[in-house]
Design a protein around this motif. Sequence first.
Motif, mmCIF file in Angstrom:
data_model
loop_
_atom_site.group_PDB
_atom_site.id
_atom_site.type_symbol
_atom_site.label_atom_id
_atom_site.label_comp_id
_atom_site.label_asym_id
_atom_site.label_seq_id
_atom_site.Cartn_x
_atom_site.Cartn_y
_atom_site.Cartn_z
ATOM 1 N N LYS A 21 -31.782 49.795 72.502
ATOM 2 C CA LYS A 21 -31.059 49.275 73.664
ATOM 3 C C LYS A 21 -29.569 49.105 73.330
ATOM 4 C CE LYS A 21 -30.692 47.806 77.777
ATOM 5 N NZ LYS A 21 -31.078 48.658 78.900
ATOM 6 N N ASN A 38 -35.130 44.216 66.127
ATOM 7 C CA ASN A 38 -34.714 43.349 67.228
ATOM 8 C C ASN A 38 -33.566 42.448 66.793
ATOM 9 O OD1 ASN A 38 -35.583 43.424 69.810
ATOM 10 N ND2 ASN A 38 -37.153 41.845 69.586
ATOM 11 N N ARG A 60 -38.206 35.670 80.200
ATOM 12 C CA ARG A 60 -39.116 34.776 79.489
ATOM 13 C C ARG A 60 -39.688 33.714 80.445
ATOM 14 N NH1 ARG A 60 -38.227 30.448 76.189
ATOM 15 N NH2 ARG A 60 -35.991 30.747 76.316
ATOM 16 N N GLY A 65 -25.557 37.744 76.570
ATOM 17 C CA GLY A 65 -26.154 37.736 77.912
ATOM 18 C C GLY A 65 -27.665 37.864 77.923
ATOM 19 N N VAL A 66 -28.256 38.222 76.777
ATOM 20 C CA VAL A 66 -29.718 38.361 76.703
ATOM 21 C C VAL A 66 -30.240 37.477 75.564
ATOM 22 C CG1 VAL A 66 -29.739 40.731 77.605
ATOM 23 C CG2 VAL A 66 -29.609 40.375 75.148
ATOM 24 N N GLU A 67 -31.553 37.353 75.463
ATOM 25 C CA GLU A 67 -32.097 36.579 74.330
ATOM 26 C C GLU A 67 -32.257 37.470 73.112
ATOM 27 O OE1 GLU A 67 -35.476 34.178 75.055
ATOM 28 O OE2 GLU A 67 -34.272 32.760 76.185
ATOM 29 N N THR A 68 -32.824 38.651 73.336
ATOM 30 C CA THR A 68 -32.992 39.621 72.251
ATOM 31 C C THR A 68 -32.747 41.025 72.789
ATOM 32 O OG1 THR A 68 -35.346 39.924 72.691
ATOM 33 C CG2 THR A 68 -34.783 38.273 71.031
ATOM 34 N N ALA A 69 -32.371 41.924 71.894
ATOM 35 C CA ALA A 69 -32.234 43.339 72.276
ATOM 36 C C ALA A 69 -32.604 44.183 71.068
ATOM 37 C CB ALA A 69 -30.807 43.635 72.710
ATOM 38 N N ASP A 70 -33.287 45.301 71.306
ATOM 39 C CA ASP A 70 -33.634 46.146 70.162
ATOM 40 C C ASP A 70 -32.526 47.165 69.877
ATOM 41 O OD1 ASP A 70 -34.093 48.220 71.944
ATOM 42 O OD2 ASP A 70 -36.275 48.041 71.886
ATOM 43 N N PHE A 128 -23.005 41.725 74.510
ATOM 44 C CA PHE A 128 -24.284 42.060 75.141
ATOM 45 C C PHE A 128 -25.344 41.025 74.760
ATOM 46 C CE2 PHE A 128 -28.386 44.257 75.544
ATOM 47 C CZ PHE A 128 -28.315 44.626 76.878
ATOM 48 N N ALA A 169 -34.853 44.856 75.777
ATOM 49 C CA ALA A 169 -34.111 43.588 75.711
ATOM 50 C C ALA A 169 -34.832 42.558 76.558
ATOM 51 C CB ALA A 169 -32.687 43.773 76.215
ATOM 52 N N GLU A 170 -34.672 41.286 76.157
ATOM 53 C CA GLU A 170 -35.306 40.220 76.943
ATOM 54 C C GLU A 170 -34.300 39.153 77.280
ATOM 55 O OE1 GLU A 170 -39.530 37.939 76.740
ATOM 56 O OE2 GLU A 170 -38.057 37.275 75.291
ATOM 57 N N THR A 171 -34.246 38.789 78.561
ATOM 58 C CA THR A 171 -33.331 37.736 78.985
ATOM 59 C C THR A 171 -34.112 36.428 79.133
ATOM 60 O OG1 THR A 171 -33.736 38.146 81.311
ATOM 61 C CG2 THR A 171 -31.955 39.400 80.313
ATOM 62 N N THR A 172 -33.384 35.320 79.311
ATOM 63 C CA THR A 172 -34.050 34.030 79.535
ATOM 64 C C THR A 172 -34.888 34.109 80.811
ATOM 65 O OG1 THR A 172 -32.131 33.001 78.530
ATOM 66 C CG2 THR A 172 -33.622 31.532 79.695
#
Lengths: 93, 184
Positions: free
Chosen positions: A30, A69, B85, A22-27, A19, B79-82
């Motif tokens: 999530k 995070n 951003r 596929g993302v930059e960050t996730a808490d 997971f 969650a944050e994706t590229t």
Amino acid sequence: MSKLNPLLHQELRLSIVSFLAGVETADFKKLMEVTQATKGNLSVQISKLQKAEYITIAKSFKGSYPHTNCALTPKGEKDFEIYLKELKELLNI
Amino acid sequence: MEPTKSIEIIEGMLLESKKSLHRNSFYFLVWGFLLVPAGIAEYYLQGKPLFMMIWPIVGMVGGVISMLYGRKESKRVGAETTGDRVTSYTWGAFLVTMFIGIGYTTYNGLSPHTIILLLAGMATFISGGISKFTPFVIGGILLQVAGIICAFVLEPSYHSLVFSAGIFVGYVIPGILLRRSENV
């Protein structure tokens, strides 16, 4: 099968790393939602991944609530790619 | 764990992470429904005392609503994706450049609608490309067309009407279409 990275070759840890790839960050919330894991089990597994320097954990506060995070490290990303490559070789795909 | 199970997990999780997490239609609809009537109001109120006060009022209302919604959304999404951003940087740059553009045009006695439409078109076009949502790509192009009309075709007294039309086709229509897809 024995040559697969044992740290990644575990259901919950693999879900977390996949997971995060596929993302930059996730808490934490999530990750609990997408993996369907319990709070305790998720905590244990993300600690193991952090110890192996596969993920970073940033703790902060959102309002008065603690907020955790997670993000994949370059080492985690590289080993995940190797794991994926070995997995494909094993399955001949 | 069987290797096939690993592949299943990886595919499932990557698919989950690629899902459009943010509900961005809200911003386009809020700004669209504020800016379209504001442009029409400007056209009919031209020359009346304080008619330009419409814009700071609309800007403040939209800004406060967007900020409150943004805070709530970031808590919900988790969650944050590229892509998220890049989108937020694009709209941040849009906002700063728009204020500079408004300052520059009004200082020189020019209509600010052209520069706002061109910038909004660029940001909407990029947002559409990142989210792979074609109506916003088309909307971005139509906003640019509206900007070109203001720049080269019509006299300034009609710019606010072209502005409203541009925002309607560039924000409102794609915003409604996105809202529908988010609710599926």
